[in-house]
Design an enzyme around this catalytic site. Structure first.
Site, PDB file in Angstrom:
ATOM      1  N   ASP A 193       0.936  -1.156   0.123  1.00 26.17           N
ATOM      2  CA  ASP A 193      -0.042  -0.028   0.104  1.00 26.17           C
ATOM      3  C   ASP A 193       0.751   1.351   0.018  1.00 26.17           C
ATOM      4  O   ASP A 193       2.069   1.260   0.387  1.00 26.17           O
ATOM      5  CB  ASP A 193      -0.861  -0.133   1.495  1.00 26.17           C
ATOM      6  CG  ASP A 193      -2.068   0.952   1.328  1.00 26.17           C
ATOM      7  OD1 ASP A 193      -2.199   1.526   0.213  1.00 26.17           O
ATOM      8  OD2 ASP A 193      -2.835   1.195   2.033  1.00 26.17           O
ATOM      9  N   HIS A 224       2.996   3.209  -9.155  1.00 32.54           N
ATOM     10  CA  HIS A 224       2.729   1.714  -9.288  1.00 32.54           C
ATOM     11  C   HIS A 224       4.009   1.274  -9.986  1.00 32.54           C
ATOM     12  O   HIS A 224       4.568  -0.050  -9.781  1.00 32.54           O
ATOM     13  CB  HIS A 224       1.744   1.473 -10.117  1.00 32.54           C
ATOM     14  CG  HIS A 224       0.209   1.788  -9.503  1.00 32.54           C
ATOM     15  ND1 HIS A 224      -0.021   1.628  -8.083  1.00 32.54           N
ATOM     16  CD2 HIS A 224      -0.893   2.619  -9.936  1.00 32.54           C
ATOM     17  CE1 HIS A 224      -1.037   2.124  -7.831  1.00 32.54           C
ATOM     18  NE2 HIS A 224      -1.898   2.681  -8.895  1.00 32.54           N
ATOM     19  N   LEU A 243      11.264 -20.594  -4.234  1.00 32.63           N
ATOM     20  CA  LEU A 243      10.210 -19.850  -3.572  1.00 32.63           C
ATOM     21  C   LEU A 243       9.014 -19.967  -4.155  1.00 32.63           C
ATOM     22  O   LEU A 243       9.142 -19.694  -5.731  1.00 32.63           O
ATOM     23  CB  LEU A 243      10.751 -18.223  -3.269  1.00 32.63           C
ATOM     24  CG  LEU A 243       9.674 -17.404  -2.722  1.00 32.63           C
ATOM     25  CD1 LEU A 243      10.831 -16.288  -1.895  1.00 32.63           C
ATOM     26  CD2 LEU A 243       9.014 -16.588  -3.730  1.00 32.63           C
TER      27      LEU A 243
HETATM   28  C1  FPP Z   1      -1.513   0.074  -3.449  1.00 33.20           C
HETATM   29  O1  FPP Z   1      -1.330   1.583  -3.437  1.00 33.20           O
HETATM   30  C2  FPP Z   1      -1.158  -0.443  -4.593  1.00 33.20           C
HETATM   31  C3  FPP Z   1      -1.846  -1.369  -5.582  1.00 33.20           C
HETATM   32  C4  FPP Z   1      -3.377  -1.232  -5.625  1.00 33.20           C
HETATM   33  C5  FPP Z   1      -1.318  -2.000  -6.865  1.00 33.20           C
HETATM   34  C6  FPP Z   1      -0.095  -2.994  -6.202  1.00 33.20           C
HETATM   35  C7  FPP Z   1       0.546  -3.015  -7.725  1.00 33.20           C
HETATM   36  C8  FPP Z   1       1.706  -2.992  -7.822  1.00 33.20           C
HETATM   37  C9  FPP Z   1       2.921  -2.688  -6.617  1.00 33.20           C
HETATM   38  C10 FPP Z   1       2.461  -3.077  -9.152  1.00 33.20           C
HETATM   39  C11 FPP Z   1       2.615  -4.209  -9.852  1.00 33.20           C
HETATM   40  C12 FPP Z   1       2.586  -5.698  -9.232  1.00 33.20           C
HETATM   41  C13 FPP Z   1       3.379  -6.521  -9.590  1.00 33.20           C
HETATM   42  C14 FPP Z   1       2.976  -7.984  -8.829  1.00 33.20           C
HETATM   43  C15 FPP Z   1       4.556  -6.547 -10.394  1.00 33.20           C
HETATM   44  P1  FPP Z   1      -2.492   2.723  -3.458  1.00 33.20           P
HETATM   45  O2  FPP Z   1      -2.508   3.107  -5.192  1.00 33.20           O
HETATM   46  O3  FPP Z   1      -3.548   2.261  -3.053  1.00 33.20           O
HETATM   47  O4  FPP Z   1      -1.514   3.883  -2.856  1.00 33.20           O
HETATM   48  P2  FPP Z   1      -2.345   4.908  -1.959  1.00 33.20           P
HETATM   49  O5  FPP Z   1      -3.180   4.348  -0.910  1.00 33.20           O
HETATM   50  O6  FPP Z   1      -1.207   5.741  -1.687  1.00 33.20           O
HETATM   51  O7  FPP Z   1      -3.125   5.592  -3.008  1.00 33.20           O
END
Ligand code: FPP
Length: 250
Positions: free
Chosen positions: A30, A47, A141
């Site tokens: 997050d 992201h 893993l």
């Molecule tokens: C949360 O941050 C993150 C996500 C909803 C997406 C997670 C995706 C990745 C890390 C990228 C690709 C993944 C892989 C497995 C290669 P948020 O957008 O909710 O952050 P915020 O709460 O600060 O808005």
């Protein structure tokens, strides 16, 4: 299918109390959006940096002897984000797979999926399934990526399948216990969840592994996901090692 031991028994089997290393670690990644906003960048940049953090964390997990790493990459609620952001996330996932697949394979990482990834469209589905197939022989893993995953739905689907077996006369209601339900979950092939980490200071499970987290240790860090690295993982592993797991006993 032979049911696995009930959650509590399963957890006791591999313990981890007082200094052990967790076998199964899950992360709610997050803070990508806030990381980007702090830099005046678009959310997609967060992201992208988050995908880099996945690469670093995966290497660190292999190095630190984690057996299963489960990442919450896209929840069933994430469809509520803008079309543009959903499309960016899908694109990033495809790009990450394309770029990292050979390296994952070389590192001995087996890719597995939970959630309904079929909702992501034929191109990404094909890429995901090819990656799962290509890495199926690896055993250093297991990387479990949760895509279009929601824990309540997972539990409801499991209950529905058991109900259908009862309706068909194949199962008695009294046969339904924790082990039987646990064996219907998407995580049935992996060891019990030991440690759940959430980044960015939020302290919620957000519909992630609700059943599986019953006896897991929870750690929360203010670090935003894109800044997560080996040191941050080590800090969580150390915190875990310092805790006494009691599984309801004394
Ligand atoms: C949360 O941050 C993150 C996500 C909803 C997406 C997670 C995706 C990745 C890390 C990228 C690709 C993944 C892989 C497995 C290669 P948020 O957008 O909710 O952050 P915020 O709460 O600060 O808005």
């Amino acid at each position: 299918m032979t049911p696995k031991p009930a959650a509590t028994e399963g957890a006791l089997l591999h313990g981890g109390a007082g200094g052990g290393a967790p076998r199964h670690v899950a992360i709610i990644m997050d803070g990508n959006g806030r990381w980007a906003a702090k830099r005046g960048l678009p959310r997609v940049a967060g992201h992208r940096a988050g995908a880099e953090a996945v690469r670093k964390t995966l290497k660190a997990a292999v190095k630190n002897g984690v057996e299963v790493l489960t990442l919450y990459a896209f929840s069933s609620e994430n469809w509520r984000r803008s079309e543009e952001e959903v499309s960016d996330l899908k694109g990033l996932l495809g790009y990450y797979l394309e770029r990292e697949l050979d390296e994952l394979d070389r590192e001995g990482v087996r890719l597995c999926l939970i959630g309904d990834h079929k909702a992501f469209g034929p191109q990404l589905v094909e890429r995901l399934e090819r990656a799962v197939e290509k890495t199926a022989h690896n055993d250093r893993l297991t990387l479990v990526v949760a895509l279009n995953y929601g824990s309540r739905n997972e539990i409801a689907s499991a209950a529905r399948r058991l109900a259908a077996q009862v309706a068909a006369g194949e199962l008695e209601p009294s046969d339904i216990d924790e082990a039987r339900l646990g064996a219907e979950l998407m995580t049935r092939d992996w060891p019990e969840l030991d440690l759940l980490i959430r980044t960015s200071g939020e302290k919620r499970l957000s519909n992630f592994l609700l059943w599986q987290a019953a006896y897991a240790e929870l750690t929360f860090t203010d670090t935003l996901w894109p800044d997560f690295d080996e040191a941050a993982l080590r800090a969580a592993l150390d915190e875990y090692a310092g805790r006494q797991r009691r599984f309801g006993g004394r």
